[in-house]
Design an enzyme around this catalytic site. Structure first.
Site, mmCIF file in Angstrom:
data_model
loop_
_atom_site.group_PDB
_atom_site.id
_atom_site.type_symbol
_atom_site.label_atom_id
_atom_site.label_comp_id
_atom_site.label_asym_id
_atom_site.label_seq_id
_atom_site.Cartn_x
_atom_site.Cartn_y
_atom_site.Cartn_z
ATOM 1 C CD GLU A 4 -3.153 0.848 2.039
ATOM 2 O OE1 GLU A 4 -3.514 -0.331 2.209
ATOM 3 O OE2 GLU A 4 -3.783 1.814 2.490
ATOM 4 C CD GLU B 219 -7.952 6.098 5.934
ATOM 5 O OE1 GLU B 219 -7.128 5.179 5.806
ATOM 6 O OE2 GLU B 219 -7.787 7.243 5.463
ATOM 7 C CE LYS C 192 -1.471 8.542 9.066
ATOM 8 N NZ LYS C 192 -2.167 8.446 7.755
ATOM 9 C CG ASP D 251 -3.124 10.908 5.407
ATOM 10 O OD1 ASP D 251 -2.128 10.381 5.913
ATOM 11 O OD2 ASP D 251 -3.866 10.335 4.583
ATOM 12 C CD GLU E 232 -0.775 8.157 0.872
ATOM 13 O OE1 GLU E 232 -0.291 7.770 1.952
ATOM 14 O OE2 GLU E 232 -2.001 8.164 0.635
HETATM 15 C C1 GCU Z 1 -3.533 7.359 4.205
HETATM 16 C C2 GCU Z 1 -3.288 6.407 3.068
HETATM 17 C C3 GCU Z 1 -3.891 5.065 3.300
HETATM 18 C C4 GCU Z 1 -3.471 4.529 4.671
HETATM 19 C C5 GCU Z 1 -3.787 5.543 5.752
HETATM 20 C C6 GCU Z 1 -3.236 5.162 7.110
HETATM 21 O O1 GCU Z 1 -4.858 7.761 4.225
HETATM 22 O O2 GCU Z 1 -3.795 6.968 1.876
HETATM 23 O O3 GCU Z 1 -3.463 4.218 2.274
HETATM 24 O O4 GCU Z 1 -4.090 3.334 4.939
HETATM 25 O O5 GCU Z 1 -3.200 6.773 5.432
HETATM 26 O O6 GCU Z 1 -2.284 5.818 7.551
HETATM 27 O O7 GCU Z 1 -3.740 4.265 7.742
#
Ligand code: GCU
Length: 617
Positions: A119, A244, A318, A323, A351
């Protein structure tokens, strides 16, 4: 993928001989590295060791005659050997006195899935997995251990925080294979960590995953016994919960302290730490809703829980409230949790910072964050990995700098970006002093260049939603992710002062005062905190709209200049080819950003560039 990794350690160019498989503790590795390095260098100097178990990770280096004495614990002596090599290669003074890492836990989090994908990975496929099983080269993993130890990193989480099948089985039938990896990394002082799924009991015959249900707590205790039975030095578990769409305690009406503590108690008897991520926000927001403000979310949720977490819980935050954006203020949670152990989380994987195509050396970003951060409770540091199966490990050969620098900053958060970048350049390449300075300057400036041609002044999220590379000012605007610029013909940005969403009030008074007034708020964060008209007059007398145009034009010129500089640098052939290929793409990307962003704002504002440069209709 190609096999060139063996000869490309990413840095420490002087280490040509692989570490033999039979060495099985840091002291043996230290001895081997010292001997082969000094032989290789033909210096005629010797190293002797004095081990003091109580020194653990600490070390001291002294010169004695024409040799060195390294004292330390395990793996301290190994860190000492690498520090000696780094200093000799970089032509730096040897560190004086006892060296102790600032952060006891220095973690790298791989976002690797068992199907082999990574990812947000930009350096090829997973180094651990393929086709839903383990698939790795033990020699390469030893080399990885060596790389991590050479900059003092001590914890490695091998699987994605989003735990997809069959990674659930890392905790049961795949445990013996996890132990095999742990054994490969142990001689380098690197301990493993595993990401876990909060709902695991539910998938294993328990009727619920409610953290207050005794059956759930018992299930985790039993599992922890088995896991630590197989891997006695496992560092702990990493959890992404209620984030998420990942499962978490909220589904049962429980708090995050209840969820984390239940797990922490299961692993405490084995010395495990429970790293609980604070990346929690409403990812199903209605864009019409202007009361919900995503940057507020983590502080609103966790600050009231300060003091409620067990001692072996670490809340991983974070660095900014959004983000991993190019520019964010420090997360207020890092300043506002007096009674909770915290980890700050960085992202080496680029990213939002150029996908390891565009240059983005992170030390200047981290310098800003460390300077703003309350250090007392932040006792751990984590970074999302930028590694993959590519021959050079990190896709862009210069992206290795970010991993190297991360390790150095984890020991010394007050390090200077320039010095760290210089150390990496000298440990990686043999360049003339003049070329070296050019490369250092280019890397040092790279974050600023990227920032100029992308989203302006801390506004964030003008990136394409699919993949997060390239411009799309409307891409996130009507989505559910809580990331809006709300640009119209009069103004742009979200008002986060007390007249607006009130986010600024999450900061201690000194910061709040600075940020809430657009005339004192640092320019680079202006549109993070404020909604401003295009004719707002900046500190230097330019209007906001002119500043946006200027940055975008200047960003492209700077990228083009970087390309010229890079072409003239005599790098090793493979690195040169890889870096130049990517640089071409970066210049194209910069032009695209410039034209899209400038056009977007001119269409709204109706204002032309005062210098008459080309903005498209
Ligand atoms: C961001 C990222 C995701 C990841 C998330 C996280 O949103 O785009 O791919 O899973 O961070 O830190 O959990």
């Amino acid at each position: 993928m190609n096999k060139t990794w063996e000869s490309r350690l990413a840095w420490l160019k002087a280490l040509k001989t692989p570490v033999p498989a039979e060495l099985n503790n840091p002291l043996e590795v230290a001895d081997f590295e010292a001997k082969t390095y000094l032989n290789f260098e033909k210096t005629g100097r010797s190293v002797c060791f004095k081990t003091y178990p109580a020194m653990k990770e600490s070390y001291a280096i002294e010169t004695a005659g024409d040799g060195y004495i390294i004292s330390g614990g395990q793996p301290g002596v190994l860190y000492g050997v690498y520090a000696l090599m780094r200093a000799l290669e970089a032509g730096e003074k040897l560190p004086s006195g006892v060296q102790k890492p600032y952060y006891p836990l220095r973690m790298i989090d791989c976002w690797d899935n068992m199907d082999g994908s990574v990812e947000r990975g930009y350096a090829g496929r997973s180094i651990w997995f393929e086709e839903n099983r383990f698939d790795y080269d033990p020699a390469r993993i030893r080399q990885l251990g060596r790389m991590l130890a050479s900059v003092g990193i001590n914890v490695l989480c091998i699987n994605n925080v989003n735990v997809h099948q069959p990674a659930q089985h890392l905790l049961d039938n795949l445990l013996p294979q996890v132990e095999q990896i742990a054994a490969l990394l142990r001689p380098f002082g690197v301990r493993l960590m595993l990401s876990i799924d909060f709902s695991l009991p539910l998938q294993n015959g328990v009727e619920t995953a409610d953290p207050e249900d005794p059956a759930v707590a018992d299930w985790w205790k039993k599992r922890a016994r088995e896991v630590w039975g197989a891997i006695p030095d496992l560092a702990g578990f990493l959890v992404k919960a209620d984030s998420e769409h990942r499962p978490g305690p909220n589904a049962y009406g429980r708090t995050h302290a209840q969820g984390a503590n239940m797990l922490a108690r299961a692993i405490a008897p084995f010395g495990g730490v429970l790293v609980w991520r604070a990346f929690v926000y409403n990812c199903m927001q209605d864009w019409r809703d202007t009361n919900t403000d995503r940057p507020r979310a983590a502080y609103d949720l966790y600050q009231p829980l300060d003091g409620a977490f067990d001692e072996n819980v670490i809340l991983q935050v974070k660095y900014g409230p959004y983000d991993f954006q190019v520019r964010e203020p420090v997360s207020p949670l890092l300043l506002g949790m007096e009674k909770t152990r915290l980890a700050v989380e960085f992202q080496l994987a680029q990213e939002y910072t150029g996908h390891q195509i565009d240059l983005f050396a992170m030390p200047p970003l981290w310098r800003d964050i460390f300077d703003q951060m309350g250090k007392e409770r932040v006792r751990a540091i984590a970074a999302v990995s930028n590694l993959g199966r590519d021959g050079n490990w990190t896709g862009h050969p210069f992206a290795a700098l970010n991993l190297f620098a991360y390790g150095i900053f984890a020991w010394k958060p007050d390090a200077s970006p320039q010095q760290v970048i210089r150390a990496w350049v000298r440990n990686t390449y043999n360049l003339s002093e003049q070329d070296e300075e050019q490369l250092i300057d280019l890397l040092l400036a790279s974050r600023g260049v990227y920032e100029k041609y992308t989203a302006p002044l801390g506004l964030c999220w003008m990136v394409r939603p699919e993949g997060h590379y390239g411009p799309s000012p409307y891409g996130y605007e009507f989505q559910a992710w809580g990331t809006y610029n709300r640009a119209d013909r009069n103004a742009v940005g979200v008002d986060r002062t007390e007249r607006g969403t009130g986010y600024v009030a999450q900061y201690p008074p000194k910061w709040k005062k600075l940020y809430e007034n657009p005339h004192t708020c640092p320019d680079e964060l202006l549109l993070f905190f404020h909604r401003l008209p295009y004719d707002f007059v900046m500190k230097d007398g330019r209007t906001l709209i002119q500043r946006i145009y200027d940055d975008h034009f200047e960003g492209v010129v700077a990228a083009e200049t970087m390309a010229e500089t890079l072409k003239a640098l005599p790098l090793p052939e493979e690195d040169r080819r890889e870096a130049l290929e990517r640089m071409d793409l970066q210049v194209q990307n910069a032009r695209e950003w410039r034209d899209v962003i400038n056009t977007f704002f001119r269409r709204f504002s109706g204002v032309d560039d005062v210098h008459g440069r080309k903005i498209y209709d």
